[in-house]
Design an enzyme around this catalytic site. Structure first.
Site, PDB file in Angstrom:
ATOM      1  N   GLY A 101       0.824  -1.196   0.000  1.00  0.00           N
ATOM      2  CA  GLY A 101       0.000   0.000   0.000  1.00  0.00           C
ATOM      3  C   GLY A 101       0.855   1.242   0.000  1.00  0.00           C
ATOM      4  O   GLY A 101       2.056   1.197  -0.287  1.00  0.00           O
ATOM      5  N   THR A 138       4.443  -2.436   3.112  1.00  0.00           N
ATOM      6  CA  THR A 138       4.275  -3.712   2.416  1.00  0.00           C
ATOM      7  C   THR A 138       3.924  -4.760   3.467  1.00  0.00           C
ATOM      8  O   THR A 138       4.494  -4.769   4.559  1.00  0.00           O
ATOM      9  CB  THR A 138       5.564  -4.118   1.699  1.00  0.00           C
ATOM     10  OG1 THR A 138       5.918  -3.085   0.771  1.00  0.00           O
ATOM     11  CG2 THR A 138       5.377  -5.422   0.940  1.00  0.00           C
ATOM     12  N   LYS A 175       3.653  -5.844   8.792  1.00  0.00           N
ATOM     13  CA  LYS A 175       3.667  -4.668   7.943  1.00  0.00           C
ATOM     14  C   LYS A 175       5.003  -3.968   8.117  1.00  0.00           C
ATOM     15  O   LYS A 175       5.402  -3.650   9.233  1.00  0.00           O
ATOM     16  CB  LYS A 175       2.516  -3.722   8.292  1.00  0.00           C
ATOM     17  CG  LYS A 175       1.192  -4.135   7.685  1.00  0.00           C
ATOM     18  CD  LYS A 175       0.242  -2.957   7.557  1.00  0.00           C
ATOM     19  CE  LYS A 175      -0.979  -3.346   6.718  1.00  0.00           C
ATOM     20  NZ  LYS A 175      -1.873  -2.210   6.457  1.00  0.00           N
ATOM     21  N   ASP A 185      -6.973   6.799   8.667  1.00  0.00           N
ATOM     22  CA  ASP A 185      -6.864   6.125   7.364  1.00  0.00           C
ATOM     23  C   ASP A 185      -7.893   4.999   7.249  1.00  0.00           C
ATOM     24  O   ASP A 185      -7.578   3.876   6.867  1.00  0.00           O
ATOM     25  CB  ASP A 185      -5.453   5.578   7.159  1.00  0.00           C
ATOM     26  CG  ASP A 185      -5.183   5.200   5.684  1.00  0.00           C
ATOM     27  OD1 ASP A 185      -5.914   5.692   4.805  1.00  0.00           O
ATOM     28  OD2 ASP A 185      -4.258   4.419   5.438  1.00  0.00           O
TER      29      ASP A 185
END
Length: 901
Positions: free
Chosen positions: A29, A33, A49, A142
């Site tokens: 994203g 990753t 992540k 987000d």
């Protein structure tokens, strides 16, 4: 020279040795990753992540790990917990549980839209998780479908809680000073889009509204081809109302979404909990002024404004500065979601009581925003009726009495029409008002006005095609006598028209014409580079056309069959410049009181054909496995009680009665087509029992099984498997049709089960059940009833499978009218419903019908008395028709013409 750059996975495995072992990359994203890994200490699979290197360099490891501790303490059933975090070999990472299944992003990419009830259920749970985080001082920043994971049981889990906050806090001013903003464009609040660091819970409320909007509409509220264009829309446009694109959304949900998506944070809900409560409160109402326009997908050009002066006068020019900032936003975060190919969508244009008096065709404006038609629902004089594509009902335009043959102006703001009573041409504003006269002159009787792109209105007369300036004036002859259907080409290139059943063109200044297409009527040029036209024998066709060279560039290609024309020259269709198509499918039906008419429909419902079989009472018509024969129940020739008949669809011969005793119904064909199972009540019995009869001999039917109560056969998937329902317990049973063994239960339930049908590959069974309080369609594995999946979004009845097993047809209702749906499905690796589409809306018998295994055609029963006003015993020919609209039709057109993407 050999590339010696270490592989990131190898570097990570070396850095995390003894703690985690990376298996593979799951995705990437804007910030990180994601890798699937094994937690070596606890022998479990996890998701790791890893921040992108350029972001990790700006943030710094120590500060990031300090800030992320706040989010590690969040414990909520719908929050994905944080297991671990750290820094290794310059990598910043954090560890979460690995959740097998889809993210909400993946599900929306696959299904586009979710059922309203399911979308609300997911959002309430997500909102509860977000509200819990807000109570603990954490703003997500987000929220997006990719950060909402769906467990194998469908429960949502919100991921990356507070990670954006940790990045922003750890990075200090270095993130925002570069003109960057955290968040994903589609779901960014206006304050995030301007780079405001003071982001509070109301920003998350805005993002929640965007996610719910997409679950219901299939697209976020603001969509555009570039990140900059998306952000420009967020800053300068109001979000559309959800009912503009999905009218089944309840009013209180529309109101809650409208408030959640307000531009000013102070106008939104104060908390995620308040948003959730409004979604549950059917009495909630919120009013705001907003344009109810469809979701726009066209590019938005962003022009950077000059920076405002510094000092006290700078004040409230944030929006202007924000537009200038858009061009540099998201330089670090990749915009991971590509613009989807426009989805071709078909729907029925339901015109209700206007239909019997509708003067077709229904026209669509060139920008695709508005429909117009001429109709007189109460009899008497016709009026013009208009409807925006984002509205549900047509509204009349007063003052347009005796209106016929409407057509839109190029800008879609005016409608020209023929005043039949006065033999005049008039125009009226789409928004209403007094009509204006364009032409009313002795000696002219204008028909079929068509508003050209060249400032003229063309029309037919007995002496040929004439034209008059759109502002009114003296008419002049434009085309030779015998020409019809004139359509001015763009850029003043000339005029397309029909001449002697062919498509011709006449260029400016020329007195002659050239033939472009033999055997064509009613041609229209569309910006995809094609000429669309009707074939004289029916159907819509297309050829490629080079507008610059004025030449046809391809062979004719058929597009749609069965386009109606109500006896007029040409075809009843209309197409806009952005790809919205409307068309009529017409048929003649002989109406008899108490009689039914059998119809064939195409698999997508866009064409209808009457079976050449005298109207009568038809019950449970079923098609043989080879598609040649039809069995049905109808009153017998001797005693007028229901008996089984067989009809040869190929030869069209007289139906043959094959049962003569008792009352016989519900025929079901054997796999080889040689036998028929049916239920029958015989003398001395109070029940309908199961019998089997060989079709092509005179042998007597053989009783198969006898249970207490009635038995109704529904499917015969294998020689030794006859599926039936007992109408006492309403359970589903299987029996060997030879009668060699007792029936065995397939599925027994407290609910009432009915209409079981097995998929073509024999692995699943669809059936109807009232277990949820109303009749709905479900699917289970077969022959063992293990996994259960609900198929119908709302109430549903009478399922039957598409011949290739790709979906389940079922009957429901839309606006109180019988509606045939198809649920597109996938069987592997587990059974899933991918989408649900409307096939047909109309006055059909929604309890019965079948599909032809040979070609996929749908067999329908139409009540010949429905809406015709026929007296008992009367018989006359009446016209039944359906009007369809196809959005984004150019995608289908290009694919047909060999230009699909």
């Amino acid at each position: 020279m050999t590339d010696r750059t270490p592989d990131p996975v190898d570097r990570l495995n070396a850095a995390l040795e003894g703690r985690y072992r990376i298996e593979r990359e799951l995705g990437a994203g804007g910030m990180a990753t994601v890798y699937l890994a094994e937690d070596l200490r606890h022998d479990r699979r996890v998701a790791i992540k890893v921040l992108r290197p350029e972001l990790a360099a700006v943030v710094g490891g120590e500060r990031f790990l300090t800030e992320i501790k706040t989010t590690a303490n969040l414990q909520h059933p719908h929050i994905l917990p944080l297991f671990d975090s750290g820094e290794a070999d310059s990598f910043l990472f954090y560890v979460m549980p690995y959740v097998p299944g889809d993210s909400l992003r993946e599900r929306l990419d696959r299904e586009k839209q979710l059922p309203v009830a399911e979308a609300l259920s997911i959002m309430r749970k997500v909102a509860d998780a977000v509200d819990y985080a807000h109570e603990h001082g954490v703003v997500h920043r987000d929220i997006k479908p990719a950060n909402i994971l769906l467990s194998e049981r469908g429960e949502p889990l919100v991921a990356d809680f507070g990670i954006a906050l940790a990045v922003a806090q750890a990075g200090g001013g270095r993130i925002t000073e570069t003109g960057l903003s955290l968040g994903t464009p589609y779901y960014m609040s206006p304050e995030q889009a301007t780079g405001d660091r003071d982001v509070n819970p109301r920003s998350d409320v805005y993002a929640l509204g965007c996610v719910l909007f997409e679950m219901l509409a299939g697209e976020p509220p603001f969509a555009a081809p570039t990140a900059q264009a998306v952000l420009a829309k967020i800053l300068t446009s109001d979000a559309p109302l959800i009912t503009a694109v999905r009218r089944t959304v309840p009013p209180h949900v529309e109101s809650a979404l409208a408030q959640a998506l307000e531009k000013l944070p102070a106008d939104r809900f104060g908390s995620a909990a308040e948003f959730s409560e409004a979604l549950e409160d059917e009495g909630f109402s919120y009013l705001r002024k907003v344009r109810t326009a469809p979701i726009a997908t066209a590019p938005v050009q962003v022009v950077a404004a000059p920076a405002p002066p510094r000092g006290p006068g700078r004040g409230v020019v944030v929006a202007t500065a924000a537009v200038a900032l858009v061009a540099t936003l998201l330089a670090l975060w990749s915009w991971t979601r590509p613009t989807p190919t426009p989805r071709v969508q078909r729907a029925t244009l339901h015109v209700g009581e206007l239909l019997p008096r509708l003067d077709a065709p229904i026209r669509v404006s060139r920008d695709g925003s508005t429909f117009v038609m001429s109709a007189s629902p109460g009899g008497g004089s016709n009026l013009l009726w208009v409807r925006r594509t984002d509205e549900s009902d047509f509204r009349p335009l007063p003052g347009t009495e005796s209106a016929r043959n409407p057509d839109f102006s190029p800008d879609g703001q005016w409608i020209v029409y023929r005043d039949e009573r006065e033999e005049a041409l008039r125009k009226v504003s789409v928004s209403g008002g007094a009509p204006l006269t364009v032409l009313q002159q002795s000696g002219f009787n204008p028909f079929y006005p068509m508003w050209g792109l060249d400032g003229f209105i063309y029309f037919l007369t007995p002496d040929g095609v004439f034209r008059v300036p759109e502002t009114g004036g003296i008419p002049e002859q434009a085309l030779l006598q015998g020409a019809q259907h004139p359509r001015a080409l763009p850029e003043g290139k000339g005029v397309l028209f029909t001449y002697q059943a062919s498509v011709a063109v006449q260029e400016p200044g020329s007195d002659t014409h050239r033939m472009l297409v033999q055997e064509g009527l009613d041609a229209t040029y569309v910006p995809s580079g094609h000429i669309i036209y009707a074939h004289p024998e029916g159907g819509l066709m297309a050829v490629g056309f080079d507008l610059d060279r004025m030449e046809v560039t391809s062979q004719p290609v058929p597009l749609l069959d069965g386009i109606g024309n109500r006896g007029l020259p040409g075809a009843d269709y209309s197409v806009s410049e952005e790809g919205t198509l409307t068309y009529l499918v017409g048929r003649s039906v002989v109406g008899n009181a108490g009689a039914d008419q059998l119809l064939w429909a195409s698999p997508v419902g866009d064409s209808l054909e009457v079976l050449s079989l005298e109207p009568r009472e038809f019950g449970e018509p079923r098609i043989s496995p080879d598609g040649r024969y039809m069995a049905y129940a109808s009153p017998g020739e001797a005693n007028n009680r229901m008996q089984i008949f067989v009809y040869d669809l190929e030869l069209g011969s007289t139906p043959r009665q094959i049962t003569f005793e008792g009352l016989s119904e519900t025929p079901v064909w054997s796999p080889d087509g040689d036998r028929i199972a049916f239920s029958s009540m015989r003398a001395g019995s109070d029940n309908r029992d199961l019998f089997v009869k060989t079709v092509n001999d005179d042998s007597a039917p053989v009783q198969v099984a006898k249970l207490p109560g009635d038995q109704t056969p529904w499917d015969w998937p294998e020689d030794d498997q006859l599926v039936f329902v007992d109408n006492e317990g309403f359970d589903i049973w299987i029996v060997d049709p030879s009668g060699s063994a007792d029936p065995e239960p397939y599925l027994q339930s407290e609910a009432a089960l009915s209409d079981p049908v097995v998929s073509p590959d024999g692995t699943h069974l669809a059936y109807e059940s009232n277990e949820g309080g109303s009749r709905a369609i479900y699917v289970r594995s077969f022959p063992e009833p293990r996994q259960q999946t609900r198929v119908s979004q709302g109430p549903g009845r009478t399922p039957f499978w598409a011949p290739d097993g790709s979906g389940v047809y079922y009957w429901g209702t839309a606006g109180g009218v019988d509606t045939l749906f198809i649920a597109r499905t996938r069987a592997e690796p587990t059974f899933q419903v991918l989408s649900a589409d409307v096939v047909l809306i109309g006055d059909y018998n929604g309890e019965e019908g079948d599909v032809n295994p040979a070609n996929g055609s749908l067999l329908l029963i139409f009540d010949g008395t429905g809406g015709t006003g026929l007296d008992d015993g009367a018989a006359e020919e009446v016209e039944e028709e359906r009007h369809f609209v196809v959005f984004n039709w150019f995608e289908e057109l290009k694919a047909r013409m060999g230009q699909g993407r």
